[in-house]
Design a protein around this motif. Structure first.
Motif, mmCIF file in Angstrom:
data_model
loop_
_atom_site.group_PDB
_atom_site.id
_atom_site.type_symbol
_atom_site.label_atom_id
_atom_site.label_comp_id
_atom_site.label_asym_id
_atom_site.label_seq_id
_atom_site.Cartn_x
_atom_site.Cartn_y
_atom_site.Cartn_z
ATOM 1 N N UNK A 68 -15.527 4.790 0.389
ATOM 2 C CA UNK A 68 -15.438 3.343 0.549
ATOM 3 C C UNK A 68 -14.703 2.975 1.834
ATOM 4 N N UNK A 69 -15.323 2.080 2.582
ATOM 5 C CA UNK A 69 -14.776 1.587 3.854
ATOM 6 C C UNK A 69 -14.056 0.265 3.594
ATOM 7 N N UNK A 70 -12.749 0.240 3.807
ATOM 8 C CA UNK A 70 -11.935 -0.954 3.557
ATOM 9 C C UNK A 70 -11.555 -1.688 4.840
ATOM 10 N N UNK A 71 -12.140 -1.331 5.953
ATOM 11 C CA UNK A 71 -11.693 -1.912 7.218
ATOM 12 C C UNK A 71 -11.897 -3.419 7.269
ATOM 13 N N UNK A 72 -13.005 -3.899 6.753
ATOM 14 C CA UNK A 72 -13.219 -5.352 6.725
ATOM 15 C C UNK A 72 -12.264 -6.023 5.745
ATOM 16 N N UNK A 73 -11.951 -5.355 4.643
ATOM 17 C CA UNK A 73 -11.006 -5.918 3.672
ATOM 18 C C UNK A 73 -9.626 -6.111 4.293
ATOM 19 N N UNK A 74 -9.195 -5.134 5.094
ATOM 20 C CA UNK A 74 -7.867 -5.241 5.700
ATOM 21 C C UNK A 74 -7.771 -6.433 6.643
ATOM 22 N N UNK A 75 -8.894 -6.814 7.221
ATOM 23 C CA UNK A 75 -8.899 -7.991 8.106
ATOM 24 C C UNK A 75 -8.608 -9.269 7.335
ATOM 25 N N UNK A 76 -8.835 -9.257 6.026
ATOM 26 C CA UNK A 76 -8.629 -10.448 5.207
ATOM 27 C C UNK A 76 -7.187 -10.609 4.744
ATOM 28 N N UNK A 77 -6.362 -9.594 4.964
ATOM 29 C CA UNK A 77 -4.967 -9.681 4.517
ATOM 30 C C UNK A 77 -4.272 -10.828 5.255
ATOM 31 N N UNK A 132 -2.055 5.495 6.038
ATOM 32 C CA UNK A 132 -0.969 4.530 6.129
ATOM 33 C C UNK A 132 -0.724 3.997 7.524
ATOM 34 N N UNK A 133 -0.682 4.876 8.503
ATOM 35 C CA UNK A 133 -0.442 4.426 9.879
ATOM 36 C C UNK A 133 -1.567 3.524 10.358
ATOM 37 N N UNK A 134 -2.795 3.883 10.065
ATOM 38 C CA UNK A 134 -3.935 3.072 10.490
ATOM 39 C C UNK A 134 -3.956 1.723 9.780
ATOM 40 N N UNK A 135 -3.636 1.698 8.497
ATOM 41 C CA UNK A 135 -3.587 0.429 7.771
ATOM 42 C C UNK A 135 -2.529 -0.491 8.372
ATOM 43 N N UNK A 136 -1.373 0.072 8.649
ATOM 44 C CA UNK A 136 -0.313 -0.719 9.287
ATOM 45 C C UNK A 136 -0.779 -1.293 10.617
ATOM 46 N N UNK A 137 -1.477 -0.495 11.405
ATOM 47 C CA UNK A 137 -1.965 -0.963 12.701
ATOM 48 C C UNK A 137 -2.995 -2.075 12.558
ATOM 49 N N UNK A 138 -3.745 -2.072 11.451
ATOM 50 C CA UNK A 138 -4.825 -3.048 11.264
ATOM 51 C C UNK A 138 -4.367 -4.345 10.606
ATOM 52 N N UNK A 139 -3.272 -4.301 9.857
ATOM 53 C CA UNK A 139 -2.803 -5.488 9.129
ATOM 54 C C UNK A 139 -1.727 -6.176 9.963
ATOM 55 N N UNK A 140 -2.011 -7.384 10.356
ATOM 56 C CA UNK A 140 -1.139 -8.077 11.308
ATOM 57 C C UNK A 140 0.288 -8.239 10.785
ATOM 58 N N UNK A 141 0.425 -8.784 9.591
ATOM 59 C CA UNK A 141 1.755 -9.058 9.043
ATOM 60 C C UNK A 141 2.158 -7.918 8.114
ATOM 61 N N UNK A 142 2.363 -6.737 8.696
ATOM 62 C CA UNK A 142 2.717 -5.580 7.876
ATOM 63 C C UNK A 142 3.910 -4.853 8.461
ATOM 64 N N UNK A 162 0.861 -1.181 0.000
ATOM 65 C CA UNK A 162 0.000 0.000 0.000
ATOM 66 C C UNK A 162 0.897 1.231 0.000
ATOM 67 N N UNK A 163 0.846 2.000 -1.071
ATOM 68 C CA UNK A 163 1.725 3.154 -1.263
ATOM 69 C C UNK A 163 0.894 4.434 -1.257
ATOM 70 N N UNK A 164 1.097 5.266 -0.249
ATOM 71 C CA UNK A 164 0.317 6.513 -0.126
ATOM 72 C C UNK A 164 -1.171 6.227 -0.334
ATOM 73 N N UNK A 165 -1.626 5.119 0.213
ATOM 74 C CA UNK A 165 -2.907 4.545 -0.180
ATOM 75 C C UNK A 165 -4.078 5.028 0.678
ATOM 76 N N UNK A 166 -5.280 4.944 0.103
ATOM 77 C CA UNK A 166 -6.475 5.481 0.750
ATOM 78 C C UNK A 166 -7.045 4.621 1.877
ATOM 79 N N UNK A 167 -6.853 3.278 1.909
ATOM 80 C CA UNK A 167 -7.371 2.527 3.063
ATOM 81 C C UNK A 167 -6.741 3.031 4.370
ATOM 82 N N UNK A 168 -7.452 2.803 5.487
ATOM 83 C CA UNK A 168 -8.627 1.938 5.623
ATOM 84 C C UNK A 168 -9.968 2.592 5.308
#
Length: 278
Positions: free
Chosen positions: A208-217, A238-248, A122-128
């Motif tokens: 768009x809410x990607x929070x459930x998608x991030x759980x699938x990573x 970015x910081x929030x996505x990192x916090x939500x994705x376990x293996x990141x 995820x590069x400068x990305x919009x999720x979560x």
């Protein structure tokens, strides 16, 4: 020119333009709004030289791809990505999304899983989830922000894109980090996108809410983001996505604006290739 048909709309095929360079493990590069696969010019040669097969493509509505009237929601865009990966029979692939493209990465893994995917970036990305809502108080976009984008795109679109490309390559409270010709080149790429696609995608990446998608990573994931991104601030994305994705893992580009793959290409490529080879 290579195309893959991903859908049919109004009895017309929806074709994605793509390019494949190099050999080795596949790396799929998904561009941000409102650009095209050309946005990855600084990454393609570095990745090919590092021994990877690089696939770039233009999102529907952008670049050389078909410009249908509908289909700019993330479910459809992720379906387009799946159709491309299936058509090319990609295995053990890394999917890399910049800005809006990070949404396709998230929705693809959320909807289709990681059968064909071994890593994600995820590069400068919009999720979560960019929009600031009652259940998402940490979101960064409010209704007036979305309206400003939509009014700009539906009004004097070229003037809006002219200003947007300045912000794209300028760190918060800083100065433009690319030459004027390079900035104008990106403005021209954006200018020839479908106006309808440009407008509809604003709603998609804003709401768009990607929070459930991030759980699938379930694959190793690199989150790379500039700490001076004025368009998609790291603290809401970015910081929030990192916090939500376990293996990141998170790499912060100091002084990096939104377009870090261009303004900080050497650092970006080094971190990316180290991640791919790990």
């Amino acid at each position: 020119m290579p195309y893959v048909t991903v859908a049919t709309q109004a009895n017309q095929p929806v074709d994605l333009y793509y390019e494949v360079q190099g050999t080795g493990k596949p790396v799929v590069l998904i561009h941000g709004w409102p650009l095209s696969g050309r946005a990855w010019e600084k990454q393609v040669p570095a990745l090919v030289d590092a021994g990877f097969q690089v696939i770039t493509y233009d999102r529907r509505g952008f670049g050389e791809s078909s410009k249908p009237w509908e289909g700019y929601d993330y479910d459809t865009l992720a379906q387009d990505l799946k159709a491309l990966m299936d058509a090319l029979d990609l295995q053990d692939a890394t999917i890399i999304g910049h800005s809006m493209g990070g949404g396709e990465v998230a929705r693809y893994l959320g909807q289709y899983g990681s059968e064909r995917v071994s890593k994600a970036v995820l590069s400068s990305a919009v999720p979560p989830y960019l929009f600031k809502a009652d259940d998402n108080p940490d979101g960064g976009m409010q209704e007036e922000d979305v309206k400003k984008f939509l009014d700009g795109v539906s009004g004097d679109r070229i003037a809006f894109l002219n200003d947007f490309t300045k912000d794209f390559f300028t760190p918060k409270d800083g100065k433009l980090l690319v030459s004027k010709p390079l900035r104008l080149y990106n403005r021209e790429i954006a200018a020839f996108a479908s106006p309808k696609a440009t407008y509809e995608c604003v709603k998609s990446f804003s709401y768009t809410d990607f929070r459930e998608d991030l759980k699938a990573f379930d694959v190793p994931t690199l989150v790379i983001h500039g700490d001076a991104d004025a368009i998609v601030p790291i603290e809401v994305s970015g910081q929030r996505s990192h916090d939500m994705i376990a293996d990141s893992q998170l790499h912060i580009v100091e002084g990096g604006p939104h377009g870090i793959n261009v303004t900080h290409a050497k650092e970006f490529n080094r971190v990316l290739i180290d991640f791919l080879k790990a």
